[in-house]
Design a protein around this motif. Structure first.
Motif, PDB file in Angstrom:
ATOM      1  N   ILE A  14     -24.287  -3.340  -7.404  1.00  0.00           N
ATOM      2  CA  ILE A  14     -25.060  -2.251  -6.787  1.00  0.00           C
ATOM      3  C   ILE A  14     -25.460  -1.233  -7.850  1.00  0.00           C
ATOM      4  O   ILE A  14     -26.586  -0.724  -7.837  1.00  0.00           O
ATOM      5  N   LEU A  15     -24.553  -0.939  -8.802  1.00  0.00           N
ATOM      6  CA  LEU A  15     -24.897  -0.027  -9.903  1.00  0.00           C
ATOM      7  C   LEU A  15     -26.062  -0.589 -10.719  1.00  0.00           C
ATOM      8  O   LEU A  15     -26.929   0.161 -11.164  1.00  0.00           O
ATOM      9  N   HIS A  16     -26.062  -1.916 -10.905  1.00  0.00           N
ATOM     10  CA  HIS A  16     -27.150  -2.555 -11.649  1.00  0.00           C
ATOM     11  C   HIS A  16     -28.479  -2.410 -10.905  1.00  0.00           C
ATOM     12  O   HIS A  16     -29.524  -2.201 -11.535  1.00  0.00           O
ATOM     13  N   GLN A  17     -28.450  -2.510  -9.561  1.00  0.00           N
ATOM     14  CA  GLN A  17     -29.671  -2.310  -8.779  1.00  0.00           C
ATOM     15  C   GLN A  17     -30.155  -0.872  -8.874  1.00  0.00           C
ATOM     16  O   GLN A  17     -31.337  -0.604  -8.738  1.00  0.00           O
ATOM     17  N   ASN A  18     -29.249   0.066  -9.066  1.00  0.00           N
ATOM     18  CA  ASN A  18     -29.577   1.486  -9.176  1.00  0.00           C
ATOM     19  C   ASN A  18     -29.330   1.923 -10.619  1.00  0.00           C
ATOM     20  O   ASN A  18     -28.427   2.701 -10.911  1.00  0.00           O
ATOM     21  N   LEU A 110     -30.817  -4.756   0.547  1.00  0.00           N
ATOM     22  CA  LEU A 110     -30.206  -5.948   1.129  1.00  0.00           C
ATOM     23  C   LEU A 110     -31.157  -7.146   1.087  1.00  0.00           C
ATOM     24  O   LEU A 110     -30.713  -8.288   1.024  1.00  0.00           O
ATOM     25  N   THR A 111     -32.447  -6.885   1.062  1.00  0.00           N
ATOM     26  CA  THR A 111     -33.426  -7.976   0.988  1.00  0.00           C
ATOM     27  C   THR A 111     -33.239  -8.770  -0.304  1.00  0.00           C
ATOM     28  O   THR A 111     -33.334 -10.003  -0.304  1.00  0.00           O
ATOM     29  N   LEU A 112     -32.954  -8.084  -1.404  1.00  0.00           N
ATOM     30  CA  LEU A 112     -32.711  -8.780  -2.677  1.00  0.00           C
ATOM     31  C   LEU A 112     -31.478  -9.665  -2.599  1.00  0.00           C
ATOM     32  O   LEU A 112     -31.459 -10.772  -3.141  1.00  0.00           O
ATOM     33  N   GLU A 113     -30.452  -9.165  -1.911  1.00  0.00           N
ATOM     34  CA  GLU A 113     -29.224  -9.952  -1.764  1.00  0.00           C
ATOM     35  C   GLU A 113     -29.494 -11.206  -0.928  1.00  0.00           C
ATOM     36  O   GLU A 113     -29.032 -12.294  -1.277  1.00  0.00           O
ATOM     37  N   ILE A 114     -30.223 -11.052   0.149  1.00  0.00           N
ATOM     38  CA  ILE A 114     -30.534 -12.208   1.002  1.00  0.00           C
ATOM     39  C   ILE A 114     -31.394 -13.203   0.241  1.00  0.00           C
ATOM     40  O   ILE A 114     -31.170 -14.409   0.315  1.00  0.00           O
ATOM     41  N   LEU A 118     -29.785 -16.671   0.042  1.00  0.00           N
ATOM     42  CA  LEU A 118     -30.337 -17.533   1.083  1.00  0.00           C
ATOM     43  C   LEU A 118     -31.787 -17.948   0.837  1.00  0.00           C
ATOM     44  O   LEU A 118     -32.323 -18.758   1.576  1.00  0.00           O
ATOM     45  N   GLY A 119     -32.428 -17.335  -0.133  1.00  0.00           N
ATOM     46  CA  GLY A 119     -33.786 -17.714  -0.468  1.00  0.00           C
ATOM     47  C   GLY A 119     -34.831 -16.741   0.045  1.00  0.00           C
ATOM     48  O   GLY A 119     -34.554 -15.887   0.879  1.00  0.00           O
ATOM     49  N   PRO A 120     -36.069 -16.886  -0.471  1.00  0.00           N
ATOM     50  CA  PRO A 120     -37.133 -15.933  -0.134  1.00  0.00           C
ATOM     51  C   PRO A 120     -37.572 -15.995   1.335  1.00  0.00           C
ATOM     52  O   PRO A 120     -37.995 -14.990   1.892  1.00  0.00           O
ATOM     53  N   GLN A 121     -37.473 -17.170   1.966  1.00  0.00           N
ATOM     54  CA  GLN A 121     -37.874 -17.252   3.376  1.00  0.00           C
ATOM     55  C   GLN A 121     -36.937 -16.433   4.255  1.00  0.00           C
ATOM     56  O   GLN A 121     -37.380 -15.703   5.140  1.00  0.00           O
ATOM     57  N   ALA A 122     -35.651 -16.527   4.011  1.00  0.00           N
ATOM     58  CA  ALA A 122     -34.679 -15.743   4.782  1.00  0.00           C
ATOM     59  C   ALA A 122     -34.855 -14.252   4.499  1.00  0.00           C
ATOM     60  O   ALA A 122     -34.766 -13.426   5.411  1.00  0.00           O
ATOM     61  N   ALA A 123     -35.147 -13.915   3.245  1.00  0.00           N
ATOM     62  CA  ALA A 123     -35.353 -12.507   2.891  1.00  0.00           C
ATOM     63  C   ALA A 123     -36.592 -11.954   3.592  1.00  0.00           C
ATOM     64  O   ALA A 123     -36.584 -10.829   4.100  1.00  0.00           O
TER      65      ALA A 123
END
Length: 191
Positions: A14-18, A110-114, A118-123
């Motif tokens: 999360i620190l890396h994302q921010n 959370l979209t990046l995590e999904i 789980l892939g771009p379709q799930a995101a």
């Protein structure tokens, strides 16, 4: 130990994302933070590294620079970005203030995590679904507020409608004019 390591990995992710956070934490490199969750879970000691990331302190004798005790309620307040009112802090207050500022502005996509797991379709599905849910909640809230106001305007007469407020103000203005005329006549008669 494995769970704690995974938690630190998650926090560092999360620190890396921010990435804007790391420069704020660099000033506190070497400081040790102890986090107590309720009375049951103690995440022993985390050290702020020279690069702004966190790591577990392996030396159990290290004294924390800052001890933070939080409850279930505090975790909920952090997640929902509310003011924290059930937190106990001991130690370095400058570090505590900086961590508080960081937590208030922390964002987790959370979209990046999904997408990652789980892939771009799930995101994409998650993104569309969350947007629809947010829009629906906003619409429901608006409808509830409008219905409540209408109820108190029509049924209970607690809230006035705009035209009623205007009529009242006009009546007050008219009474004020009449009173001034009456006062002027009174002054003319008794002078």
């Amino acid at each position: 130990m494995m769970v704690k390591t995974k938690m630190i990995d998650g926090v560092n992710h999360i620190l890396h994302q921010n990435d804007w956070i790391k420069p704020h934490l660099l000033n506190f490199a070497g400081k040790v933070v102890e986090l107590n969750y309720g009375n049951d879970l103690v995440i022993q000691l985390m050290q702020i590294n020279n690069d702004g990331s966190l790591s577990l302190v392996k030396n159990a004798e290290s004294q924390p620079s800052l001890t933070i005790k939080v409850s279930n309620r505090t975790i909920f307040q952090i997640i929902t970005k509310q003011d924290l009112d059930d937190i106990e802090i001991q130690g370095d207050m400058k570090l505590a203030k900086k961590l508080s500022e960081v937590l208030k502005n922390l964002e987790w996509d959370l979209t990046l995590e999904i997408d990652r797991y789980l892939g771009p379709q799930a995101a994409g599905l998650y993104q569309r679904l969350s947007n629809k849910i947010i829009t629906r909640i906003r619409d429901i809230t608006k409808n509830i507020m409008e219905t409540t106001v209408e109820y108190y305007q029509e049924e209970n007469k607690v809230f006035a409608k705009p035209y009623q407020v205007k009529e009242f103000n006009d009546d007050v203005d008219e009474l004020l004019i009449r009173f001034e005329n009456l006062q002027r006549k009174y002054n003319e008669i008794f002078k």
